[in-house]
Design a protein around this motif. Structure first.
Motif, PDB file in Angstrom:
ATOM      1  N   TYR A  67       0.864  -1.175   0.000  1.00 20.99           N
ATOM      2  CA  TYR A  67       0.000   0.000   0.000  1.00 20.99           C
ATOM      3  C   TYR A  67       0.904   1.228   0.000  1.00 20.99           C
ATOM      4  O   TYR A  67       1.633   1.450   0.964  1.00 20.99           O
ATOM      5  CB  TYR A  67      -0.916   0.005   1.227  1.00 20.99           C
ATOM      6  N   PRO A  68       0.904   2.021  -1.081  1.00 22.36           N
ATOM      7  CA  PRO A  68       1.829   3.157  -1.184  1.00 22.36           C
ATOM      8  C   PRO A  68       1.752   4.076   0.028  1.00 22.36           C
ATOM      9  O   PRO A  68       0.678   4.358   0.549  1.00 22.36           O
ATOM     10  CB  PRO A  68       1.361   3.865  -2.468  1.00 22.36           C
ATOM     11  N   ARG A  69       2.932   4.519   0.484  1.00 20.94           N
ATOM     12  CA  ARG A  69       3.086   5.436   1.614  1.00 20.94           C
ATOM     13  C   ARG A  69       2.587   4.819   2.918  1.00 20.94           C
ATOM     14  O   ARG A  69       2.244   5.510   3.862  1.00 20.94           O
ATOM     15  CB  ARG A  69       2.367   6.766   1.337  1.00 20.94           C
ATOM     16  N   ASP A  70       2.535   3.499   2.969  1.00 25.44           N
ATOM     17  CA  ASP A  70       2.168   2.806   4.190  1.00 25.44           C
ATOM     18  C   ASP A  70       3.153   1.662   4.371  1.00 25.44           C
ATOM     19  O   ASP A  70       3.881   1.310   3.454  1.00 25.44           O
ATOM     20  CB  ASP A  70       0.737   2.273   4.084  1.00 25.44           C
ATOM     21  N   TYR A  71       3.217   1.081   5.553  1.00 23.79           N
ATOM     22  CA  TYR A  71       4.126  -0.026   5.783  1.00 23.79           C
ATOM     23  C   TYR A  71       3.498  -1.340   5.321  1.00 23.79           C
ATOM     24  O   TYR A  71       2.289  -1.445   5.122  1.00 23.79           O
ATOM     25  CB  TYR A  71       4.524  -0.113   7.253  1.00 23.79           C
ATOM     26  N   THR A  72       4.322  -2.345   5.157  1.00 23.20           N
ATOM     27  CA  THR A  72       3.879  -3.654   4.693  1.00 23.20           C
ATOM     28  C   THR A  72       4.133  -4.683   5.786  1.00 23.20           C
ATOM     29  O   THR A  72       5.220  -4.734   6.359  1.00 23.20           O
ATOM     30  CB  THR A  72       4.643  -4.056   3.418  1.00 23.20           C
ATOM     31  N   TYR A  73       3.137  -5.494   6.073  1.00 22.07           N
ATOM     32  CA  TYR A  73       3.279  -6.528   7.088  1.00 22.07           C
ATOM     33  C   TYR A  73       4.156  -7.673   6.590  1.00 22.07           C
ATOM     34  O   TYR A  73       4.105  -8.054   5.418  1.00 22.07           O
ATOM     35  CB  TYR A  73       1.912  -7.101   7.470  1.00 22.07           C
ATOM     36  N   GLU A  74       4.942  -8.242   7.481  1.00 23.25           N
ATOM     37  CA  GLU A  74       5.690  -9.468   7.203  1.00 23.25           C
ATOM     38  C   GLU A  74       4.708 -10.635   7.124  1.00 23.25           C
ATOM     39  O   GLU A  74       3.820 -10.789   7.965  1.00 23.25           O
ATOM     40  CB  GLU A  74       6.696  -9.720   8.327  1.00 23.25           C
ATOM     41  N   VAL A  75       4.863 -11.479   6.080  1.00 23.35           N
ATOM     42  CA  VAL A  75       3.996 -12.647   5.911  1.00 23.35           C
ATOM     43  C   VAL A  75       4.868 -13.889   5.750  1.00 23.35           C
ATOM     44  O   VAL A  75       5.780 -13.907   4.917  1.00 23.35           O
ATOM     45  CB  VAL A  75       3.068 -12.499   4.685  1.00 23.35           C
ATOM     46  N   GLN A 154       1.961  -0.827  15.187  1.00 25.78           N
ATOM     47  CA  GLN A 154       1.901  -1.976  14.302  1.00 25.78           C
ATOM     48  C   GLN A 154       2.929  -1.870  13.180  1.00 25.78           C
ATOM     49  O   GLN A 154       3.437  -0.806  12.868  1.00 25.78           O
ATOM     50  CB  GLN A 154       0.502  -2.109  13.712  1.00 25.78           C
ATOM     51  N   GLY A 155       3.178  -3.020  12.550  1.00 25.67           N
ATOM     52  CA  GLY A 155       4.147  -3.086  11.467  1.00 25.67           C
ATOM     53  C   GLY A 155       5.406  -3.755  11.958  1.00 25.67           C
ATOM     54  O   GLY A 155       6.211  -3.175  12.668  1.00 25.67           O
ATOM     55  N   ALA A 156       5.576  -5.021  11.634  1.00 21.95           N
ATOM     56  CA  ALA A 156       6.661  -5.790  12.234  1.00 21.95           C
ATOM     57  C   ALA A 156       8.003  -5.563  11.564  1.00 21.95           C
ATOM     58  O   ALA A 156       9.033  -5.903  12.121  1.00 21.95           O
ATOM     59  CB  ALA A 156       6.313  -7.284  12.189  1.00 21.95           C
ATOM     60  N   GLY A 157       8.030  -4.997  10.361  1.00 22.85           N
ATOM     61  CA  GLY A 157       9.290  -4.839   9.653  1.00 22.85           C
ATOM     62  C   GLY A 157       9.742  -6.148   9.029  1.00 22.85           C
ATOM     63  O   GLY A 157       9.048  -7.163   9.073  1.00 22.85           O
ATOM     64  N   ASP A 158      10.935  -6.133   8.439  1.00 19.46           N
ATOM     65  CA  ASP A 158      11.500  -7.326   7.813  1.00 19.46           C
ATOM     66  C   ASP A 158      12.174  -8.153   8.898  1.00 19.46           C
ATOM     67  O   ASP A 158      13.330  -7.925   9.247  1.00 19.46           O
ATOM     68  CB  ASP A 158      12.502  -6.925   6.727  1.00 19.46           C
ATOM     69  N   VAL A 177       8.132 -30.309   8.532  1.00 15.45           N
ATOM     70  CA  VAL A 177       7.464 -29.015   8.653  1.00 15.45           C
ATOM     71  C   VAL A 177       8.462 -27.944   8.239  1.00 15.45           C
ATOM     72  O   VAL A 177       9.609 -27.938   8.693  1.00 15.45           O
ATOM     73  CB  VAL A 177       6.978 -28.766  10.094  1.00 15.45           C
ATOM     74  N   ARG A 178       8.033 -27.040   7.355  1.00 17.13           N
ATOM     75  CA  ARG A 178       8.932 -26.016   6.838  1.00 17.13           C
ATOM     76  C   ARG A 178       8.277 -24.644   6.943  1.00 17.13           C
ATOM     77  O   ARG A 178       7.053 -24.526   7.039  1.00 17.13           O
ATOM     78  CB  ARG A 178       9.311 -26.317   5.383  1.00 17.13           C
ATOM     79  N   VAL A 179       9.118 -23.602   6.904  1.00 17.00           N
ATOM     80  CA  VAL A 179       8.648 -22.221   6.969  1.00 17.00           C
ATOM     81  C   VAL A 179       9.318 -21.433   5.850  1.00 17.00           C
ATOM     82  O   VAL A 179      10.525 -21.575   5.625  1.00 17.00           O
ATOM     83  CB  VAL A 179       8.991 -21.565   8.325  1.00 17.00           C
ATOM     84  N   PHE A 180       8.550 -20.634   5.113  1.00 21.97           N
ATOM     85  CA  PHE A 180       9.162 -19.748   4.132  1.00 21.97           C
ATOM     86  C   PHE A 180       8.511 -18.373   4.209  1.00 21.97           C
ATOM     87  O   PHE A 180       7.426 -18.201   4.768  1.00 21.97           O
ATOM     88  CB  PHE A 180       9.090 -20.319   2.709  1.00 21.97           C
ATOM     89  N   GLU A 181       9.209 -17.388   3.655  1.00 21.97           N
ATOM     90  CA  GLU A 181       8.765 -15.998   3.717  1.00 21.97           C
ATOM     91  C   GLU A 181       8.016 -15.626   2.447  1.00 21.97           C
ATOM     92  O   GLU A 181       8.544 -15.741   1.352  1.00 21.97           O
ATOM     93  CB  GLU A 181       9.980 -15.085   3.899  1.00 21.97           C
ATOM     94  N   ASN A 182       6.763 -15.186   2.598  1.00 20.87           N
ATOM     95  CA  ASN A 182       5.973 -14.731   1.446  1.00 20.87           C
ATOM     96  C   ASN A 182       6.301 -13.291   1.081  1.00 20.87           C
ATOM     97  O   ASN A 182       6.572 -12.974  -0.075  1.00 20.87           O
ATOM     98  CB  ASN A 182       4.473 -14.810   1.751  1.00 20.87           C
ATOM     99  N   VAL A 183       6.224 -12.415   2.074  1.00 21.82           N
ATOM    100  CA  VAL A 183       6.423 -10.984   1.854  1.00 21.82           C
ATOM    101  C   VAL A 183       7.309 -10.434   2.963  1.00 21.82           C
ATOM    102  O   VAL A 183       7.080 -10.710   4.142  1.00 21.82           O
ATOM    103  CB  VAL A 183       5.074 -10.222   1.848  1.00 21.82           C
ATOM    104  N   LYS A 184       8.324  -9.675   2.587  1.00 23.53           N
ATOM    105  CA  LYS A 184       9.199  -9.044   3.567  1.00 23.53           C
ATOM    106  C   LYS A 184       8.510  -7.795   4.114  1.00 23.53           C
ATOM    107  O   LYS A 184       8.057  -6.947   3.359  1.00 23.53           O
ATOM    108  CB  LYS A 184      10.535  -8.659   2.930  1.00 23.53           C
ATOM    109  N   GLY A 185       8.443  -7.676   5.415  1.00 21.12           N
ATOM    110  CA  GLY A 185       7.813  -6.515   6.024  1.00 21.12           C
ATOM    111  C   GLY A 185       8.686  -5.278   5.917  1.00 21.12           C
ATOM    112  O   GLY A 185       9.896  -5.356   5.723  1.00 21.12           O
TER     113      GLY A 185
END
Length: 283
Positions: A67-75, A154-158, A177-185
């Motif tokens: 979202y422009p000019r807003d932060y992005t959540y880590e997923v 709010q907003g966890a960052g990368d 069981v595995r974990v991967f990153e969808n979106v960097k915060g």
């Protein structure tokens, strides 16, 4: 063929292929999808032949917020992985860890609410949003980090990946069981200023505002972007001896914000006389 990207809009991906040795390389661009996405995960169990393998490399990271000019959540996504051809249901449990804090035991059939509750019980996490899907008989939990305990807003960052602290699964030789990153915060209190001039010092300060108006300004900080130096001007080429030339040149007009360490001189002759180069260091 890419699983989990059907909700990114119309034609979100562009791909091209080229031959590399006895294999192929695909360049995948997430077109029109904002945010710095995590790397794709590749499953090479369907490959056959002499020592086949597949490697994923990030060529360019995304830089814009979703979202422009807003932060992005880590997923991040947690999922149960199965070897190719193994179709029996997986049972068992596992535990996750984040910032050295471990969850209670989580069942492989846990609901989204169960996963959310287990993660939010960690002292290092305040709130998360969780969605659960089943793909090819495998459970996937997509976790959006909305608020960590050490943040004021709010907003966890990368942040770093959650890790699997322990697992007790049926058929552990073919399941995991595995974990991967969808979106960097992104950091909500961070902004990248682009298209600046290398070698020029910039001064920055920040002011907070609310419904009443603007408050006092912060202290000023400075930084100088670094770029490549401009081209030197060749001043003169003179005959030094019967088989030697002397070349002199001027200093560069702009060193790009970093002191010039040396020059590279190239020369070539007419009528196929050949070419060469030499580095000239500055002491």
């Amino acid at each position: 063929a890419l699983v989990g990207v059907d909700n990114m809009g119309t034609i979100p991906i562009r791909a091209s292929r080229r031959a590399v040795g006895s294999g192929n390389a695909w360049a995948v661009t997430f077109w029109g999808v904002h945010g710095n996405l995590g790397e794709l995960e590749a499953d090479g169990h369907f490959l056959y032949g002499g020592d086949p393998h597949i490697v994923v490399t990030e060529l360019a990271g995304g830089s814009s917020d979703i979202y422009p000019r807003d932060y992005t959540y880590e997923v991040q996504t947690i999922y149960v992985s199965k070897e190719h051809g193994f179709i029996a249901p997986t049972t068992g449990s596992f535990a996750l860890a984040f910032e050295d804090k471990e969850t209670a035991v989580i069942d492989v059939s846990a609901s989204a609410d169960d996963m959310k509750e287990a993660l939010e019980e960690l002292s290092s996490i305040h709130t998360v949003n969780v969605e659960r899907d089943v793909v090819d008989g495998r459970s996937l939990w997509t976790v959006t980090m909305t608020h960590l305990m050490n943040e004021n807003r709010q907003g966890a960052g990368d942040i770093g990946l959650m890790r699997v602290a322990s697992s007790s699964l049926s058929d552990p030789s073919v399941t995991s069981v595995r974990v991967f990153e969808n979106v960097k915060g992104t950091n909500p209190l961070e902004y990248t200023i682009k298209n600046l001039t290398p070698g020029v010092t910039y001064f920055c300060r920040v002011t907070a505002y609310n419904a009443v108006g603007y408050g006092p300004v912060s202290a000023t900080s400075t930084a100088t972007p670094i770029g490549q130096p401009t081209a030197p001007l060749v001043a003169n080429t003179t005959l030094s001896s019967g088989s030697a030339l002397t070349v002199t040149w001027s200093l560069v007009g702009n060193d790009g914000g970093s002191a010039v360490q040396g020059y590279e001189l190239e020369w070539y002759g007419a009528a196929g006389a050949g070419s060469s180069s030499s580095e000239v260091a500055i002491n």
